[in-house]
Design a protein around this motif. Structure first.
Motif, PDB file in Angstrom:
ATOM      1  N   ASN A   1       0.820  -1.213   0.000  1.00 52.93           N
ATOM      2  CA  ASN A   1       0.000   0.000   0.000  1.00 52.93           C
ATOM      3  C   ASN A   1       0.854   1.264   0.000  1.00 52.93           C
ATOM      4  O   ASN A   1       0.420   2.305  -0.478  1.00 52.93           O
TER       5      ASN A   1
ATOM      6  N   GLU B   1       2.318  -3.395   7.342  1.00 51.01           N
ATOM      7  CA  GLU B   1       1.401  -4.068   6.426  1.00 51.01           C
ATOM      8  C   GLU B   1       1.562  -5.579   6.573  1.00 51.01           C
ATOM      9  O   GLU B   1       2.655  -6.079   6.870  1.00 51.01           O
TER      10      GLU B   1
ATOM     11  N   THR C   1      -2.545  -5.797   3.418  1.00 46.95           N
ATOM     12  CA  THR C   1      -3.505  -5.002   4.186  1.00 46.95           C
ATOM     13  C   THR C   1      -2.745  -4.214   5.248  1.00 46.95           C
ATOM     14  O   THR C   1      -1.714  -4.665   5.763  1.00 46.95           O
ATOM     15  N   ILE C   2      -3.258  -3.041   5.560  1.00 49.51           N
ATOM     16  CA  ILE C   2      -2.606  -2.166   6.536  1.00 49.51           C
ATOM     17  C   ILE C   2      -2.756  -2.755   7.932  1.00 49.51           C
ATOM     18  O   ILE C   2      -3.830  -3.212   8.331  1.00 49.51           O
TER      19      ILE C   2
END
Length: 593
Positions: free
Chosen positions: A223, A262, A272-273
């Motif tokens: 991300n 992440e 995903t964070i």
């Protein structure tokens, strides 16, 4: 409904993902020996794993089934069962789990000395080894085999257009020469040899050698594009990347130094964070504690909410169960580009590092973090000073001797107040921390002067030292010569040359012991005066069995100053972020699945 009826089987097929296929490496087994099972189904997701129900015998000849990956299993035979035949009838058992197995049963014979074939350098090979060149299969005794191309059959999801172009047979070795290109994603390759006999001309029939074919393959983007980060595989299988430096012009929490984390999900292939660290950090150190928590220390950055960056002495601990960060005690000395080592008793040794701003000063103080279940009760003890202060060193625990070996590094001494008033140089000293006595000493052995290098433990307890560079100035040269340090007798010897002298790269261990490592990425300084460098696309591997470096595949990006996550369960790993001019968000995996 009758489970054996066509209607039942048809309904079962509709609900099943696919027919489960299995291949065994041999149909003759030795007492106490090992055979391998390759399959297209991940039995590690089953409650009981891979089960092999045995019939036609009063004593179960199988002592243990060990998953070596999702699709490769090691079957160890009981040494006490020395003769006879047995059957594995998988149909009835796996019908109860809504799986169709093909073939449905397997026949085996226990032979005190069957001809067995196995890869000479372990069960993992790099994909480029198959693109051109050869593969050696070793026999446990003298074999009689015609060596015709028609007697070799390739199968598995890594086959693709790969063919055997020629065969060279000796009394105990089969060399296969390959042509064509294997599947770029790696996988399982099964090599079947038909009609192999032992020296008494007892026919073995078909012997299957399962091979894990490794390759770099593109992973998803993170991300946040980042460099100078760290990565770690958690005990629950999640892969985590932490901190680092964002792209130029990108500010998060008011700064380009990152507190963000992440998770990489290897099933969904997504990032995903995660939960932010308490501090923004780059060029920091991380260890996984004995209970699975993560401990990070130091680096360059600041507490979230503070706009400025400085050299950090803070410690924080991540609990993967609650996904929370808790601040611990502080180090006595702030530091970045340092090393931490987890000790057998669960404490953490902190060594070396640099101060962040010119004139640069390397750190001599060695500290010990006493780890407790409550981060608030952790304490920090000062052990003493290194004879040579250093940062960017290599550091490794020698389990055989109970010592932490601190190898090389960059020493920087301040000579005045101006930004250019410092003297930085690589050092050749090795210093030792004794875990039992908590004392520091200097080795009589000298390493080739280097920093930003790699170390790997070998199966005999020795330490392989490779890579790195000699200077940060115009006299810089890459270090091609590898060395091997023996911590038991405190000696060092020169080894083979790397094909590329590199720093800021990544390295991974193959899943079968310490037989092979792969070295990827990084920078090589190519000019005589050392002030021009290129990032490296080619990778190379080192085989402990063959005792040599060899050129392997190419990574997808010639990156440096990224981070890696080493996969402890299956071997291989992931390279994340880094730089090729700009800072990257992309990732790539080095694995066989």
């Amino acid at each position: 409904m009758d489970p054996s009826s066509p209607t039942y089987l048809g309904l079962l097929l509709l609900n099943a993902d696919s027919v489960v296929k299995m291949e065994f490496s041999s149909n003759r087994v030795q007492p106490g020996g090992i055979i391998y099972v390759t399959t297209n189904y991940d039995f590690t997701t089953n409650t009981h794993g891979l089960r092999l129900p045995v019939t036609n015998t009063t004593t179960n000849p199988i002592s243990q089934v060990i998953p070596r990956s999702k699709f490769l299993y090691e079957v160890r035979m009981a040494p006490g069962v020395t003769s006879g035949k047995f059957t594995m009838n998988l149909k009835d058992y796996y019908l109860g789990e809504s799986l169709l197995v093909n073939p449905e049963s397997f026949e085996f014979e226990i032979d005190s000395n069957p001809p067995l074939l196995q890869l000479k350098t372990g069960n993992g090979i790099d994909i480029s080894e198959l693109q051109s060149g050869f593969l050696d299969i070793e026999a446990n005794e003298e074999i009689v085999w015609d060596g015709n191309l028609s007697q070799v059959e390739l199968s598995g999801n890594a086959k693709n257009s790969l063919v055997v172009s020629d065969i060279i047979v000796s009394s105990r070795n089969i060399r296969l020469l390959f042509a064509g290109n294997p599947n770029a994603n790696g996988g399982i390759l099964s090599i079947r040899f038909n009609g192999v006999k032992d020296k008494a001309l007892n026919t073995q029939g078909v012997i299957t050698v399962p091979v894990q074919v490794f390759a770099f393959k593109s992973g998803p983007n993170m991300n946040i594009a980042r460099r100078s980060c760290v990565g770690m595989e958690l005990d629950d299988g999640r892969k985590m990347v932490l901190g680092g430096r964002a792209k130029s012009g990108v500010l998060i929490n008011g700064n380009g130094t990152l507190s963000s984390t992440e998770y990489y999900n290897s099933i969904s292939k997504e990032f995903t964070i995660g939960t932010d660290m308490i501090y923004r950090r780059q060029e920091f150190a991380i260890v996984k504690l004995l209970d699975g928590r993560l401990l990070v220390s130091g680096g360059f950055g600041g507490k979230v909410g503070s706009p400025s960056n400085e050299s950090l002495k803070s410690i924080e601990i991540f609990d993967p169960v609650t996904s929370t960060w808790t601040e611990g005690p502080s180090l006595v000395t702030p530091r970045q580009l340092h090393k931490m080592t987890l000790l057998p008793n669960g404490d953490v040794l902190v060594v070396g590092g640099l101060t962040p701003f010119s004139p640069f000063q390397s750190v001599a103080m060695v500290e010990l973090i006493h780890v407790t279940a409550d981060p608030g009760l952790m304490t920090v003890e000062t052990i003493g000073n290194l004879v040579n202060s250093r940062g960017k060193q290599a550091q490794i625990l020698s389990s055989n001797t109970g010592k932490v070996v601190i190898i090389g590094g960059e020493r920087s001494d301040v000579t005045g107040p101006a930004p250019t008033d410092y003297n930085a140089r690589s050092i050749d000293s090795i210093e030792i921390y004794d875990v039992t006595t908590k004392t520091l000493s200097t080795s009589s052995a000298k390493v080739i002067k280097r920093f930003n290098h790699f170390t790997h433990s070998l199966s005999n307890g020795e330490i392989l030292i490779l890579g790195g560079i000699s200077s940060r100035f115009n006299d810089n040269q890459p270090i091609l010569r590898a060395q091997i340090y023996n911590p038991t007798n405190d000696t060092i010897r020169d080894h083979k040359n790397l094909l590329f002298g590199r720093e800021w790269g990544s390295s991974f261990v193959f899943p079968y012991g310490k037989d092979q490592i792969v070295i990827a990425g990084g920078l090589e300084y190519r000019t005589v005066n050392g002030n021009t460098f290129d990032s490296i696309l080619d990778t190379e591997s080192w085989s402990e069995t063959d005792n040599r470096f060899y050129l392997t595949s190419r990574s997808l990006n010639a990156r440096w100053d990224g981070c890696e996550i080493r996969y402890s369960s299956t071997g291989g790993g992931m390279i994340l972020g880094g730089r090729i001019g700009s800072i990257l968000a992309n990732t790539e995996e080095y694995s066989f699945e």
